[in-house]
Design an enzyme around this catalytic site. Structure first.
Site, PDB file in Angstrom:
ATOM      1  N   HIS A 120     -42.243   4.904  -8.615  1.00  0.00           N
ATOM      2  CA  HIS A 120     -43.452   4.904  -9.447  1.00  0.00           C
ATOM      3  C   HIS A 120     -43.104   5.374 -10.865  1.00  0.00           C
ATOM      4  CE1 HIS A 120     -45.955   5.665  -5.480  1.00  0.00           C
ATOM      5  NE2 HIS A 120     -45.423   4.464  -5.531  1.00  0.00           N
ATOM      6  N   GLU A 122     -29.574  -4.259 -24.210  1.00  0.00           N
ATOM      7  CA  GLU A 122     -28.904  -4.350 -22.904  1.00  0.00           C
ATOM      8  C   GLU A 122     -29.751  -5.073 -21.861  1.00  0.00           C
ATOM      9  OE1 GLU A 122     -26.532  -2.766 -24.977  1.00  0.00           O
ATOM     10  OE2 GLU A 122     -25.700  -2.577 -22.956  1.00  0.00           O
ATOM     11  N   HIS A 158     -49.039   0.293  -9.897  1.00  0.00           N
ATOM     12  CA  HIS A 158     -48.408   0.952  -8.756  1.00  0.00           C
ATOM     13  C   HIS A 158     -46.962   1.365  -9.054  1.00  0.00           C
ATOM     14  CE1 HIS A 158     -47.574   0.837  -4.102  1.00  0.00           C
ATOM     15  NE2 HIS A 158     -46.851   1.751  -4.714  1.00  0.00           N
ATOM     16  N   HIS A 193     -38.035   1.335  -4.189  1.00  0.00           N
ATOM     17  CA  HIS A 193     -39.372   1.318  -4.773  1.00  0.00           C
ATOM     18  C   HIS A 193     -39.683   2.693  -5.344  1.00  0.00           C
ATOM     19  CE1 HIS A 193     -43.594   1.097  -5.408  1.00  0.00           C
ATOM     20  NE2 HIS A 193     -43.871   1.909  -4.404  1.00  0.00           N
ATOM     21  N   GLU A 237     -43.842   0.991   3.498  1.00  0.00           N
ATOM     22  CA  GLU A 237     -43.494  -0.293   2.893  1.00  0.00           C
ATOM     23  C   GLU A 237     -42.350  -0.968   3.658  1.00  0.00           C
ATOM     24  OE1 GLU A 237     -45.397  -1.411   0.642  1.00  0.00           O
ATOM     25  OE2 GLU A 237     -46.139   0.206  -0.636  1.00  0.00           O
TER      26      GLU A 237
HETATM   27  O1  2HA Z   1     -43.956   5.385   0.113  1.00  0.00           O
HETATM   28  O2  2HA Z   1     -44.867   4.541  -2.647  1.00  0.00           O
HETATM   29  O3  2HA Z   1     -46.036   2.310  -1.975  1.00  0.00           O
HETATM   30  C1  2HA Z   1     -45.119   5.610  -0.596  1.00  0.00           C
HETATM   31  C2  2HA Z   1     -45.334   4.507  -1.542  1.00  0.00           C
HETATM   32  C3  2HA Z   1     -46.109   3.359  -1.070  1.00  0.00           C
HETATM   33 ZN    ZN Z   2     -45.516   3.047  -4.014  1.00  0.00          ZN
END
Ligand code: 2HA
Ligand code: ZN
Length: 301
Positions: free
Chosen positions: A167, A195, A236, A165, A141
């Site tokens: 998940h 909050e 995602h 980022h 990414e």
């Molecule tokens: O780095 O999460 O979106 C692996 C991921 C891709």
């Molecule tokens: Zn990801």
């Protein structure tokens, strides 16, 4: 040369050799890298980074670059085109997690799992100057990160340094049952706990389900990041920004927690979103007034 002179000479040499070895603190032990490593591990402990999921980048300060520079490779990698033009990041240095490498392993071997990359003076290519040993590359990414750093640097007058980022599962679950609409999702998150409106008064952006690591996802995110500090990627995960590790991690944590509270309340309520006690729009306005926040009025009724 007498014995004394030679001893002095030896001590002199020894001292300079020792000084050379310790004149810089190893990159792994410098504060910015310790913060980076800690954040990767904290995210892993939260359960947000299955397998090689998630990625993190940090834009270094000039002082941090100078402290790390003695440890940079004598021969950096060749320049790699990013397919992204980032004029306000010309010459910047980023710490980045590696493509296909695991957050879980960062703490054990930072120099294998994490790298420092330099952006060229044209603002369109990177090269590796430290870490990501054994042929590693920045996160899949990375184009998304660079494009979004560029947008957030502009939006914050240079304050933004961290993009993260992950998940987080309740956020992903939320995107399965809600319209993929920033207003609808922001309202649910704001109303999950008091909050939230303080932590992300602009709200959160939302993308459709898109190809991970793709340029379209990078573009869609960077459009939204002109307005929002955080963007949910449907099915995602979540992309968060901030001036430092604490705030970017905290934003991820708060949004995940709000999504989780909403999901639990729905279950306790037999699936209905008509809760006995909720946070009203007037409550949100009162919080914004009390804390002098510019809340996104378009998201209030
Ligand atoms: O780095 O999460 O979106 C692996 C991921 C891709
Ligand atoms: Zn990801």
């Amino acid at each position: 040369m007498g014995v004394l002179d030679s001893a002095q000479d030896m001590i002199g040499k020894g001292a300079s050799v020792v000084k050379g070895a310790v004149s810089g603190v190893a990159v792994e032990n410098q504060a910015f890298m310790r913060g980076f490593i800690r954040m990767c591990n904290d995210g892993w402990l939260q359960g947000w980074h299955e397998r090689n999921g998630g990625n993190l980048t940090y834009r270094m300060t000039e002082a941090e670059v100078e402290a790390a520079r003695p440890f940079f490779y004598d021969n950096p990698s060749s320049w790699v085109a990013m397919g992204v033009q980032a004029d306000n990041l010309r010459g910047a240095y980023f710490v980045t997690t590696g493509a296909g490498r695991y957050m879980r392993n960062v703490q054990l071997d930072p120099a294998f799992n994490v790298g420092i990359v330099q952006i060229n003076n044209a603002g369109d290519a990177w090269r590796l100057v430290w870490g990501l040993k054994d042929g590693g590359k920045p996160t899949s990414e990375f184009a998304s990160h660079v494009m979004n750093h560029s947008v957030r640097v502009a939006a914050t007058g240079g304050a933004c340094r961290v993009l993260y980022h992950a998940h987080p599962e309740s956020v992903i679950a939320l995107t399965k049952v809600m319209p993929l609409d920033a207003r609808a999702i922001t309202r649910v998150l704001w109303k999950a706990m008091t909050e939230c409106v303080m932590l992300f008064p602009a709200g959160v952006g939302v993308t459709e389900t898109m190809v991970p690591g793709g340029i379209d996802l990078a573009r869609a995110t960077s459009e939204l990041m002109k307005t929002y500090e955080a963007v949910i990627w449907a099915n995602h995960g979540l992309f968060c920004s901030g001036p430092d590790f604490d705030s970017a991690f905290g934003l991820m944590h708060a949004i995940q927690k709000a999504a989780s509270i909403h999901g639990q309340a729905l279950m306790m309520n037999g699936g209905s979103g008509e809760f006995a006690n909720t946070i009203s729009d007037d409550d949100l306005r009162a919080i914004a007034r009390a804390y002098n926040l510019t809340v996104n009025e378009a998201f209030l009724d």
